[in-house]
Design an enzyme around this catalytic site. Structure first.
Site, mmCIF file in Angstrom:
data_model
loop_
_atom_site.group_PDB
_atom_site.id
_atom_site.type_symbol
_atom_site.label_atom_id
_atom_site.label_comp_id
_atom_site.label_asym_id
_atom_site.label_seq_id
_atom_site.Cartn_x
_atom_site.Cartn_y
_atom_site.Cartn_z
ATOM 1 N N MET A 121 4.515 -12.175 -15.724
ATOM 2 C CA MET A 121 4.184 -12.484 -17.117
ATOM 3 C C MET A 121 4.477 -13.970 -17.394
ATOM 4 O O MET A 121 4.632 -14.384 -18.531
ATOM 5 C CB MET A 121 4.982 -11.592 -18.073
ATOM 6 C CG MET A 121 4.633 -10.103 -17.887
ATOM 7 S SD MET A 121 4.902 -9.114 -19.346
ATOM 8 C CE MET A 121 6.641 -9.336 -19.613
ATOM 9 N N GLY A 122 4.592 -14.755 -16.333
ATOM 10 C CA GLY A 122 4.825 -16.190 -16.506
ATOM 11 C C GLY A 122 6.262 -16.506 -16.840
ATOM 12 O O GLY A 122 7.158 -15.689 -16.592
ATOM 13 N N ALA A 123 6.493 -17.737 -17.397
ATOM 14 C CA ALA A 123 7.847 -18.248 -17.621
ATOM 15 C C ALA A 123 8.628 -18.097 -16.302
ATOM 16 O O ALA A 123 9.704 -17.493 -16.257
ATOM 17 C CB ALA A 123 8.546 -17.528 -18.771
ATOM 18 N N LEU A 124 8.052 -18.654 -15.271
ATOM 19 C CA LEU A 124 8.515 -18.380 -13.912
ATOM 20 C C LEU A 124 9.898 -18.971 -13.626
ATOM 21 O O LEU A 124 10.232 -20.052 -14.108
ATOM 22 C CB LEU A 124 7.507 -18.944 -12.910
ATOM 23 C CG LEU A 124 6.076 -18.422 -13.053
ATOM 24 C CD1 LEU A 124 5.163 -19.089 -12.022
ATOM 25 C CD2 LEU A 124 6.015 -16.895 -12.915
ATOM 26 N N HIS A 162 10.810 -15.079 -9.492
ATOM 27 C CA HIS A 162 9.360 -15.004 -9.245
ATOM 28 C C HIS A 162 9.003 -15.780 -7.975
ATOM 29 O O HIS A 162 8.185 -15.333 -7.172
ATOM 30 C CB HIS A 162 8.585 -15.625 -10.407
ATOM 31 C CG HIS A 162 8.745 -14.924 -11.714
ATOM 32 N ND1 HIS A 162 9.413 -15.482 -12.774
ATOM 33 C CD2 HIS A 162 8.314 -13.707 -12.136
ATOM 34 C CE1 HIS A 162 9.391 -14.657 -13.799
ATOM 35 N NE2 HIS A 162 8.748 -13.564 -13.445
ATOM 36 N N GLY A 199 9.846 -7.378 -8.026
ATOM 37 C CA GLY A 199 11.288 -7.607 -7.907
ATOM 38 C C GLY A 199 12.087 -6.340 -8.157
ATOM 39 O O GLY A 199 11.754 -5.543 -9.040
ATOM 40 N N GLN A 200 13.147 -6.184 -7.383
ATOM 41 C CA GLN A 200 14.039 -5.024 -7.522
ATOM 42 C C GLN A 200 14.756 -5.016 -8.875
ATOM 43 O O GLN A 200 15.265 -3.991 -9.301
ATOM 44 C CB GLN A 200 15.034 -5.036 -6.347
ATOM 45 C CG GLN A 200 16.219 -4.093 -6.432
ATOM 46 C CD GLN A 200 15.799 -2.625 -6.357
ATOM 47 O OE1 GLN A 200 14.690 -2.291 -5.940
ATOM 48 N NE2 GLN A 200 16.692 -1.719 -6.766
ATOM 49 N N GLN A 240 10.551 0.151 -12.827
ATOM 50 C CA GLN A 240 9.149 -0.267 -12.682
ATOM 51 C C GLN A 240 8.686 -0.101 -11.234
ATOM 52 O O GLN A 240 7.592 0.397 -10.965
ATOM 53 C CB GLN A 240 9.031 -1.735 -13.131
ATOM 54 C CG GLN A 240 7.715 -2.396 -12.819
ATOM 55 C CD GLN A 240 7.593 -3.759 -13.485
ATOM 56 O OE1 GLN A 240 7.371 -3.834 -14.688
ATOM 57 N NE2 GLN A 240 7.720 -4.838 -12.740
ATOM 58 N N ARG A 274 13.837 -13.745 -19.896
ATOM 59 C CA ARG A 274 14.488 -13.544 -21.198
ATOM 60 C C ARG A 274 15.850 -14.233 -21.282
ATOM 61 O O ARG A 274 16.381 -14.379 -22.374
ATOM 62 C CB ARG A 274 14.636 -12.053 -21.502
ATOM 63 C CG ARG A 274 13.303 -11.392 -21.787
ATOM 64 C CD ARG A 274 13.446 -9.974 -22.318
ATOM 65 N NE ARG A 274 12.187 -9.472 -22.822
ATOM 66 C CZ ARG A 274 11.332 -8.697 -22.147
ATOM 67 N NH1 ARG A 274 11.621 -8.324 -20.919
ATOM 68 N NH2 ARG A 274 10.189 -8.306 -22.690
HETATM 69 O O1 PAF Z 1 7.473 -7.306 -14.157
HETATM 70 C C1 PAF Z 1 6.663 -7.882 -14.912
HETATM 71 O O2 PAF Z 1 6.708 -9.088 -15.112
HETATM 72 C C2 PAF Z 1 5.581 -7.070 -15.580
HETATM 73 O O3 PAF Z 1 6.058 -5.829 -15.982
HETATM 74 C C3 PAF Z 1 4.302 -6.923 -14.738
HETATM 75 C C4 PAF Z 1 4.556 -6.160 -13.457
HETATM 76 C C5 PAF Z 1 3.759 -8.310 -14.409
HETATM 77 C C6 PAF Z 1 3.235 -6.174 -15.521
HETATM 78 O O4 PAF Z 1 2.896 -6.817 -16.699
#
Ligand code: PAF
Length: 283
Positions: free
Chosen positions: A30-33, A37, A147-148, A153, A187
């Site tokens: 979702m960016g904001a790397l 990431h 990522g773990q 998820q 976050r």
């Molecule tokens: O983990 C995340 O950043 C998000 O949940 C994902 C997997 C990119 C789906 O929007």
């Protein structure tokens, strides 16, 4: 500078690469790397010939009181970082590209999507599995990297891929932590220095659970109690949940015998943070 490309271009670029015999890796974000990431990108680089990164703040995985509007967005900086990492393709679609007006189709992993974060964030995992399915259809990756840190998820996406017989291998990469132990998260940018200190409490609670387990305790209730005592040291940190579950099914465990996931979520100020560990005996 590296720029992102549109949906149809992404699909064609990926198909072309596949026809040329290349192995395609996708890192959905979702960016904001941050370094977490980038560790996924590096893992993808190691195992794939073409690395695609998606950047999309997915509205369907946010509830009405979640932080969709203020979620950090910085596409230029993200693209710069990805260029430095040698990423081949950045896909940063708009909301209408991903959800054409009138779209009413969702993908749900029933029975798992309500667990852990799914309990306090109804609809969250339905949004995740829907967007991940779409991304898999667009990019058609051979491998996808997660990522773990988002352990629930990971379990739910694993089940999605299994149940829908998708031809993609899910690669799970370890949590990346700051030197003091705080799990990296986009976050964390919301936290003031004092809140950041308090946020560490969740990691300390998980660590306490690990210590008590290492001393021989296997009763999940007692292990959780030990962790909760750490969180209770700071009344301004609100515990959402601390649970011990089977890492694959997310079913709660009463006794820890083999593999067990300890997962927690806290709210610090208005910021919700998650973290987890897998219980293991040393030696
Ligand atoms: O983990 C995340 O950043 C998000 O949940 C994902 C997997 C990119 C789906 O929007």
């Amino acid at each position: 500078m590296m720029t992102s490309i549109r949906l149809e271009q992404t699909r064609s670029a990926s198909r072309l690469a596949r026809h040329a015999g290349k192995r395609i890796g996708l890192v959905p974000t979702m960016g904001a790397l941050h370094e977490g990431h980038l560790s996924l990108v590096r893992a993808a680089r190691d195992r794939c010939d073409l690395v695609a990164v998606s950047i999309f703040v997915n509205p369907t995985q946010f509830g009405p009181n979640d932080d969709f509007a203020r979620y950090p967005r910085n596409l230029d900086r993200d693209c710069q970082l990805l260029e430095q990492e040698g990423v081949d393709l950045v896909f940063a679609p708009s909301v209408t590209e991903m959800y054409p007006p009138g779209a009413i189709t969702f993908v749900t992993v029933e029975g798992m999507s309500e667990k852990l974060c799914g309990h306090s964030r109804p609809g969250h995992f339905r949004g995740v599995t829907t967007v991940v399915t779409k991304l898999f259809h667009i990019v058609e990756p051979d491998l996808a990297f997660f990522g773990q840190k988002d352990a629930a998820q990971v379990a739910i996406i694993g089940r999605l891929v299994r149940d829908l017989q998708m031809a993609v291998e899910i690669v799970v990469c370890p949590i990346v932590r700051d030197p003091d132990g705080l799990a990296m998260s986009s976050r964390n940018a919301y936290l003031h220095p004092r809140q950041r200190k308090r946020a560490l409490l969740l990691f300390r609670a998980l660590d306490r659970v690990q210590q008590v387990f290492a001393q021989g305790e296997t009763h999940a209730g007692k292990l959780i109690e030990a962790g909760k005592q750490v969180i209770a040291e700071e009344p301004s940190v609100q515990l959402d949940y601390l649970e011990i579950v089977n890492p694959e099914t997310l079913d709660t465990l009463e006794i820890v015998s083999s593999s067990a996931l300890v997962a927690g979520a806290v709210v610090v100020g208005t910021t919700r943070l998650i973290d987890n560990i897998v219980l293991a005996r040393s030696g």
